[in-house]
Design a protein around this motif. Structure first.
Motif, PDB file in Angstrom:
ATOM      1  N   LEU A  41       0.858  -1.174   0.000  1.00 50.25           N
ATOM      2  CA  LEU A  41       0.000   0.000   0.000  1.00 50.25           C
ATOM      3  C   LEU A  41       0.898   1.229   0.000  1.00 50.25           C
ATOM      4  N   TYR A  42       0.564   2.223  -0.814  1.00 49.46           N
ATOM      5  CA  TYR A  42       1.355   3.448  -0.855  1.00 49.46           C
ATOM      6  C   TYR A  42       0.491   4.580  -1.393  1.00 49.46           C
ATOM      7  N   ASP A  43       0.962   5.798  -1.250  1.00 48.67           N
ATOM      8  CA  ASP A  43       0.218   6.998  -1.667  1.00 48.67           C
ATOM      9  C   ASP A  43      -1.187   7.028  -1.066  1.00 48.67           C
ATOM     10  N   VAL A  44      -1.310   6.586   0.180  1.00 50.79           N
ATOM     11  CA  VAL A  44      -2.607   6.629   0.856  1.00 50.79           C
ATOM     12  C   VAL A  44      -2.868   8.085   1.239  1.00 50.79           C
ATOM     13  N   PRO A  45      -3.976   8.669   0.776  1.00 46.78           N
ATOM     14  CA  PRO A  45      -4.251  10.080   1.067  1.00 46.78           C
ATOM     15  C   PRO A  45      -4.386  10.342   2.567  1.00 46.78           C
ATOM     16  N   SER A  46      -4.006  11.530   2.970  1.00 42.63           N
ATOM     17  CA  SER A  46      -4.109  11.933   4.372  1.00 42.63           C
ATOM     18  C   SER A  46      -5.538  11.771   4.866  1.00 42.63           C
ATOM     19  N   GLY A  47      -5.684  11.187   6.042  1.00 44.99           N
ATOM     20  CA  GLY A  47      -7.000  10.995   6.634  1.00 44.99           C
ATOM     21  C   GLY A  47      -7.712   9.729   6.177  1.00 44.99           C
ATOM     22  N   SER A  48      -7.138   8.987   5.244  1.00 44.46           N
ATOM     23  CA  SER A  48      -7.759   7.755   4.745  1.00 44.46           C
ATOM     24  C   SER A  48      -7.341   6.558   5.594  1.00 44.46           C
ATOM     25  N   PHE A  49      -8.098   5.480   5.457  1.00 47.30           N
ATOM     26  CA  PHE A  49      -7.714   4.248   6.131  1.00 47.30           C
ATOM     27  C   PHE A  49      -7.838   3.093   5.153  1.00 47.30           C
ATOM     28  N   ARG A  50      -7.138   2.018   5.448  1.00 51.57           N
ATOM     29  CA  ARG A  50      -7.177   0.789   4.655  1.00 51.57           C
ATOM     30  C   ARG A  50      -7.599  -0.339   5.581  1.00 51.57           C
ATOM     31  N   GLY A  51      -7.786  -1.505   5.032  1.00 53.64           N
ATOM     32  CA  GLY A  51      -8.220  -2.638   5.841  1.00 53.64           C
ATOM     33  C   GLY A  51      -9.722  -2.578   6.015  1.00 53.64           C
ATOM     34  N   GLY A  52     -10.167  -2.631   7.258  1.00 57.82           N
ATOM     35  CA  GLY A  52     -11.592  -2.654   7.526  1.00 57.82           C
ATOM     36  C   GLY A  52     -12.185  -4.006   7.186  1.00 57.82           C
TER      37      GLY A  52
END
Length: 137
Positions: A41-52
């Motif tokens: 995972l990369y370039d994840v925008p600020s305030g975003s989340f992954r997984g869930g």
């Protein structure tokens, strides 16, 4: 597998230090499964989340190759938050563990080493379904 939150553990990755830079190696004795899928995972925008989501069978090992991020873990009874910020330490996440990843620093890269190939049927993507799944086990 009915994992406990203690089964989600930081594992040291051997680091070979050299004046030219460091080198870390992951071989079969570092993590307790054969790696069948690698993604990052990369370039994840600020305030975003992954997984869930959680996995019924899949085990994962996450490494912050660059930058940092937080991983929020829940096994249906206990919770734990882990900050990964070093490329020579990884987090083992056994099956049956809900995970959310957030607080990505600028330039963060999360490497994931998975115990199996992608299988949508292995995912639990709704938290209430996850709790029901854990209560049925």
């Amino acid at each position: 597998m009915d994992s406990t939150i203690k089964d989600c553990m930081i594992i040291d990755i051997p680091k070979i230090e050299d004046q030219r830079g460091n080198l870390s190696v992951i071989e079969k004795d570092i993590i307790p499964y054969e790696i069948k899928r690698v993604y990052y995972l990369y370039d994840v925008p600020s305030g975003s989340f992954r997984g869930g989501h959680a996995h019924k069978n899949l085990t994962q090992f996450l490494i912050a190759l660059s930058g940092s991020f937080d991983i929020h873990l829940n096994n249906g009874k206990e919770t734990k938050t882990v900050n990964l910020n070093r490329p020579n330490k990884g987090l083992l996440i056994p099956s049956g563990t809900w995970r959310e990843i957030d607080n990505f620093s600028s330039g963060a890269v999360c490497l994931v080493l998975a115990s199996d190939v992608f299988d949508e049927a292995d995912y639990i993507r709704d938290f209430d379904d996850f709790i029901s799944y854990k209560n049925l086990k």
